[in-house]
Design a protein around this motif. Sequence first.
Motif, PDB file in Angstrom:
ATOM      1  N   THR A   5      19.382  14.710  66.123  1.00 27.52           N
ATOM      2  CA  THR A   5      19.562  15.203  67.652  1.00 27.52           C
ATOM      3  C   THR A   5      17.876  15.474  67.812  1.00 27.52           C
ATOM      4  N   SER A  30      24.796  16.341  63.924  1.00 28.16           N
ATOM      5  CA  SER A  30      24.785  15.962  65.213  1.00 28.16           C
ATOM      6  C   SER A  30      26.458  15.271  65.302  1.00 28.16           C
ATOM      7  N   GLU A  69      17.314  18.703  65.845  1.00 31.81           N
ATOM      8  CA  GLU A  69      17.209  18.447  64.492  1.00 31.81           C
ATOM      9  C   GLU A  69      15.644  17.895  64.130  1.00 31.81           C
TER      10      GLU A  69
END
Length: 409
Positions: A39, A17, A42
Amino acid sequence: MRTIGHFIGGKEVKGTSGRFGDVFEPMTGEVQAQVALATKAEVRSAVENAKAAQEAWANTNPQRRARVMMKFLELVQRDYDKLADILAREHGKTVPDAKGDIQRGLEVVEFACGIPHLMKGEYTEGAGPGIDIYSMRQALGVVAGITPFNFPAMIPMWKFAPAIACGNAFILKPSERDPGVPMALAALMMEAGLPAGILNVVNGDKEAVDAILDDPDIKAVGFVGSSPIAQYIYERAAQTNKRAQCFGGAKNHAIIMPDADMDQTVDALIGAGYGSAGERCMAISVAVPVGKTTADRLMEKLIPRVESLKIGPSTDPSADFGPLVTKAALDRVKDYVEIGIKEGAKLAVDGRGFKMQGYEKGFYLGGSLFDNVTKDMRIYKEEIFGPVLSVVRAHDYHEALALPSDHDY
């Protein structure tokens, strides 16, 4: 600067991120590491990885799943001191407190070792005319836990051990303030024989939390933290048809009767009110002596004990408690002490002036004690989450009993 990523697919992976949070060492006040903040993408990757591994794990017989738990217990005992040191340095609690944090988590892992028996269903013959009833216990699939900073070993283990033993895959989102121990526990689960993907750790903030709550493949979520966030998570989980177990804050009262052993009472209040710098959801933050004589006797013994509390670095085995977790937490508790003074409570012991020699930048606060607190004051109504004890004087038993019953918590 050391960086902490995520634990996905059986190994630690770097965050993508570009966003990081500071992990402090509370006893020195210095940043010791930076943790990646995931994020939504993820989180989704971790869920897909867990989902791919879960079916085979659920089809593994419970005896073998229990053996992984047994091996994990052995490995944590091997690394006990190392884990306690990481925990104390990231959270601020003393090493003995940190060891207790780990032990309380292990007790739930020990319970999960009994999963071959616990997973048994039930059978009832002749429940009705020509009707037999049976029940089966089956894994849900991928489930998640969102855990707080104040018990970074105990509460993750409370969540992931029973879930994994039942055949689920687990996504753990620990507090970004002290992620070191959750990451280490995931590595130990792998060493214990857990298949890759069954325990994934995703570090992050609200973005990661919302991604967990909105993900359609996550079937249940467990949370421990503040009451407002617990309500938020419960509501949002319900919107996506997730099972949710949300534990919020507390304002725990201790009612002291006139015939109480006052020495024993004070010992209990010191441990329950000031241990771990009051950063416990089960801390006793309100003492309610019944009658003026009881209250006066209590304060006579309590004031010198609070004044003599030993505050020290997390690594000092003789310290009663260590620093708070962050500078923001320290400032928040100091603000509450100031609020209490302005509201008219009597500050019998003021811990705000405490300075730790050699650790001037650490997040230290001495124990504070209020007397003559009333139920309309913010310091009574709100969770302070620090080393502050409020004494609310009750005229009789019925008034004392009504206080916790009528409280918002």
